[in-house]
Design a protein around this motif. Structure first.
Motif, PDB file in Angstrom:
ATOM      1  N   PRO A  55     -28.251 -15.635  -9.134  1.00  0.00           N
ATOM      2  CA  PRO A  55     -28.900 -14.649  -8.266  1.00  0.00           C
ATOM      3  C   PRO A  55     -28.042 -13.412  -8.117  1.00  0.00           C
ATOM      4  CG  PRO A  55     -29.000 -16.842  -7.307  1.00  0.00           C
ATOM      5  CD  PRO A  55     -28.097 -16.935  -8.491  1.00  0.00           C
ATOM      6  N   ALA A  56     -28.681 -12.262  -7.995  1.00  0.00           N
ATOM      7  CA  ALA A  56     -27.949 -11.012  -7.888  1.00  0.00           C
ATOM      8  C   ALA A  56     -27.011 -11.028  -6.703  1.00  0.00           C
ATOM      9  CB  ALA A  56     -28.930  -9.852  -7.765  1.00  0.00           C
ATOM     10  N   SER A  57     -27.356 -11.765  -5.659  1.00  0.00           N
ATOM     11  CA  SER A  57     -26.533 -11.784  -4.466  1.00  0.00           C
ATOM     12  C   SER A  57     -25.165 -12.387  -4.708  1.00  0.00           C
ATOM     13  CB  SER A  57     -27.232 -12.570  -3.353  1.00  0.00           C
ATOM     14  OG  SER A  57     -27.490 -13.899  -3.786  1.00  0.00           O
ATOM     15  N   ALA A  58     -25.010 -13.147  -5.814  1.00  0.00           N
ATOM     16  CA  ALA A  58     -23.720 -13.748  -6.109  1.00  0.00           C
ATOM     17  C   ALA A  58     -22.687 -12.689  -6.429  1.00  0.00           C
ATOM     18  CB  ALA A  58     -23.852 -14.722  -7.292  1.00  0.00           C
ATOM     19  N   ASP A  59     -23.099 -11.570  -6.980  1.00  0.00           N
ATOM     20  CA  ASP A  59     -22.208 -10.458  -7.287  1.00  0.00           C
ATOM     21  C   ASP A  59     -23.061  -9.215  -7.455  1.00  0.00           C
ATOM     22  OD1 ASP A  59     -20.406  -8.629  -8.132  1.00  0.00           O
ATOM     23  OD2 ASP A  59     -19.541  -9.851  -9.711  1.00  0.00           O
ATOM     24  N   PRO A  60     -23.346  -8.497  -6.373  1.00  0.00           N
ATOM     25  CA  PRO A  60     -24.280  -7.372  -6.436  1.00  0.00           C
ATOM     26  C   PRO A  60     -23.818  -6.241  -7.329  1.00  0.00           C
ATOM     27  CG  PRO A  60     -23.086  -7.408  -4.358  1.00  0.00           C
ATOM     28  CD  PRO A  60     -22.801  -8.710  -5.047  1.00  0.00           C
ATOM     29  N   THR A  61     -22.524  -6.217  -7.718  1.00  0.00           N
ATOM     30  CA  THR A  61     -22.023  -5.137  -8.571  1.00  0.00           C
ATOM     31  C   THR A  61     -22.154  -5.469 -10.039  1.00  0.00           C
ATOM     32  OG1 THR A  61     -19.770  -5.995  -8.608  1.00  0.00           O
ATOM     33  CG2 THR A  61     -20.369  -4.531  -6.783  1.00  0.00           C
ATOM     34  N   ALA A  62     -22.487  -6.724 -10.344  1.00  0.00           N
ATOM     35  CA  ALA A  62     -22.553  -7.147 -11.745  1.00  0.00           C
ATOM     36  C   ALA A  62     -23.955  -6.951 -12.298  1.00  0.00           C
ATOM     37  CB  ALA A  62     -22.139  -8.613 -11.869  1.00  0.00           C
ATOM     38  N   THR A  63     -24.018  -6.830 -13.620  1.00  0.00           N
ATOM     39  CA  THR A  63     -25.298  -6.673 -14.291  1.00  0.00           C
ATOM     40  C   THR A  63     -25.854  -8.032 -14.657  1.00  0.00           C
ATOM     41  OG1 THR A  63     -24.595  -4.562 -15.211  1.00  0.00           O
ATOM     42  CG2 THR A  63     -26.453  -5.648 -16.272  1.00  0.00           C
ATOM     43  N   LEU A  64     -27.086  -8.320 -14.237  1.00  0.00           N
ATOM     44  CA  LEU A  64     -27.730  -9.564 -14.623  1.00  0.00           C
ATOM     45  C   LEU A  64     -28.470  -9.319 -15.928  1.00  0.00           C
ATOM     46  CD1 LEU A  64     -29.103 -10.910 -11.230  1.00  0.00           C
ATOM     47  CD2 LEU A  64     -27.122 -11.683 -12.520  1.00  0.00           C
ATOM     48  N   ALA A  65     -27.979  -9.904 -16.996  1.00  0.00           N
ATOM     49  CA  ALA A  65     -28.572  -9.677 -18.307  1.00  0.00           C
ATOM     50  C   ALA A  65     -28.112 -10.765 -19.242  1.00  0.00           C
ATOM     51  CB  ALA A  65     -28.155  -8.301 -18.849  1.00  0.00           C
ATOM     52  N   SER A  66     -28.789 -10.843 -20.378  1.00  0.00           N
ATOM     53  CA  SER A  66     -28.374 -11.813 -21.378  1.00  0.00           C
ATOM     54  C   SER A  66     -27.304 -11.171 -22.238  1.00  0.00           C
ATOM     55  CB  SER A  66     -29.569 -12.244 -22.225  1.00  0.00           C
ATOM     56  OG  SER A  66     -29.169 -13.209 -23.182  1.00  0.00           O
ATOM     57  N   ASN A  67     -26.094 -11.062 -21.694  1.00  0.00           N
ATOM     58  CA  ASN A  67     -24.978 -10.502 -22.433  1.00  0.00           C
ATOM     59  C   ASN A  67     -24.267 -11.594 -23.219  1.00  0.00           C
ATOM     60  OD1 ASN A  67     -25.508  -8.613 -20.095  1.00  0.00           O
ATOM     61  ND2 ASN A  67     -24.060  -7.411 -21.285  1.00  0.00           N
ATOM     62  N   VAL A  68     -23.381 -11.192 -24.120  1.00  0.00           N
ATOM     63  CA  VAL A  68     -22.673 -12.170 -24.944  1.00  0.00           C
ATOM     64  C   VAL A  68     -21.845 -13.105 -24.069  1.00  0.00           C
ATOM     65  CG1 VAL A  68     -20.954 -12.494 -26.756  1.00  0.00           C
ATOM     66  CG2 VAL A  68     -22.608 -10.623 -26.930  1.00  0.00           C
ATOM     67  N   LEU A  69     -21.132 -12.563 -23.078  1.00  0.00           N
ATOM     68  CA  LEU A  69     -20.317 -13.369 -22.171  1.00  0.00           C
ATOM     69  C   LEU A  69     -20.939 -13.343 -20.778  1.00  0.00           C
ATOM     70  CD1 LEU A  69     -16.743 -12.077 -23.166  1.00  0.00           C
ATOM     71  CD2 LEU A  69     -18.004 -14.029 -24.122  1.00  0.00           C
ATOM     72  N   THR A  70     -21.194 -14.532 -20.220  1.00  0.00           N
ATOM     73  CA  THR A  70     -21.749 -14.614 -18.879  1.00  0.00           C
ATOM     74  C   THR A  70     -21.014 -15.660 -18.055  1.00  0.00           C
ATOM     75  OG1 THR A  70     -23.426 -16.261 -19.525  1.00  0.00           O
ATOM     76  CG2 THR A  70     -24.061 -13.921 -19.637  1.00  0.00           C
ATOM     77  N   TYR A  71     -21.198 -15.585 -16.738  1.00  0.00           N
ATOM     78  CA  TYR A  71     -20.655 -16.586 -15.812  1.00  0.00           C
ATOM     79  C   TYR A  71     -21.666 -16.748 -14.683  1.00  0.00           C
ATOM     80  CZ  TYR A  71     -19.718 -12.951 -12.345  1.00  0.00           C
ATOM     81  OH  TYR A  71     -19.881 -11.943 -11.411  1.00  0.00           O
ATOM     82  N   PRO A  72     -21.679 -17.791 -13.916  1.00  0.00           N
ATOM     83  CA  PRO A  72     -20.980 -19.056 -14.130  1.00  0.00           C
ATOM     84  C   PRO A  72     -21.819 -20.036 -14.941  1.00  0.00           C
ATOM     85  CG  PRO A  72     -22.059 -19.116 -12.016  1.00  0.00           C
ATOM     86  CD  PRO A  72     -22.397 -17.777 -12.628  1.00  0.00           C
ATOM     87  N   THR A  73     -22.871 -19.497 -15.607  1.00  0.00           N
ATOM     88  CA  THR A  73     -23.745 -20.323 -16.427  1.00  0.00           C
ATOM     89  C   THR A  73     -24.067 -19.565 -17.708  1.00  0.00           C
ATOM     90  OG1 THR A  73     -25.762 -19.375 -15.467  1.00  0.00           O
ATOM     91  CG2 THR A  73     -24.855 -21.359 -14.405  1.00  0.00           C
TER      92      THR A  73
END
Length: 227
Positions: free
Chosen positions: A25-43
């Motif tokens: 959820p965006a609320s986990a880190d509102p400054t981060a981009t939610l997208a299907s990037n090459v590297l993601t966390y925590p899933t």
């Protein structure tokens, strides 16, 4: 490095970055981009790892980093401790290739069974930082330059005193595999050729190690995945 993995698979082993799950959820880190990037966390498929984040990992529990004189033998050096740290430089939308700068890699608690040697004083990876890339397919590559080749210096105790063995990779690179199933990066039998040193330094040292879990230390040591 935070835990790396490859979607649908199981390194960098390097094999090491792999499973589709819901995005964080965006609320986990509102400054981060939610997208299907090459590297993601925590899933896998989660929040994009940010540029300048630091990824770290130590050896998988119960394993050793080894420098053996053959791909199937057990003569050489093994270390019960090793870790690395890398800064993320780019993290594009998947599929693609993320880039990092390997800034540190250490080895400790090392022993030797090489005939004529009695102990290991130190093992150091020289010429850091190295350019590092991670593809959506889970291929991890560490590369040097002509001026700063991928090089390791090993100092051993021997019956005649300390000896120094300097090794370089023939391709000026190391290749590993990332797997999401184990959040790991595995390197298997990566060859280092003797650049200088006495006859006690064997001609080729094959490096193997599995680092797990790979984590984003900038994001509270969240597990890192490859997509």
């Amino acid at each position: 490095m935070p835990r790396y993995g490859k979607i649908g698979g199981g390194l960098v082993a390097l094999a090491l970055l792999t499973g589709l799950v819901a995005a964080t959820p965006a609320s986990a880190d509102p400054t981060a981009t939610l997208a299907s990037n090459v590297l993601t966390y925590p899933t896998a498929g989660g929040t994009a790892v940010a540029v300048n984040d630091v990824i770290q990992a130590s050896l998988k529990a119960g394993t050793n980093a080894t420098f053996y004189n053959s791909t199937s033998g057990t003569t050489g050096i093994k270390c019960a401790a090793s870790s690395f740290s890398a800064k993320v430089l780019t993290n594009p939308t998947a599929p693609g290739t993320a880039t990092e700068s390997l800034t540190a890699q250490t080895f400790g608690t090392c022993t030797t069974n090489v005939l004529g040697t009695t102990g290991v004083q130190s093992i150091a990876l020289n010429n850091l930082p190295y350019a590092t890339s991670v593809t959506s397919a889970g291929v991890v590559k560490i590369s040097g330059t002509t001026a700063a080749p991928v090089q390791s210096t090993v100092v051993l105790n021997s019956l005649l005193g300390a000896i120094t063995c300097v090794y370089r990779t023939s391709t000026n690179s190391l290749t590993g595999t990332a797997a999401n199933a184990t959040n790991s990066i595995t390197f298997t039998n990566q060859p280092f050729t003797k650049f200088s040193g006495p006859s006690l330094c064997f001609g080729t040292a094959y490096f193997s190690a599995t680092y797990s879990p790979v984590r984003d230390s900038t994001k509270g040591n969240a597990a890192v995945y490859v997509n």
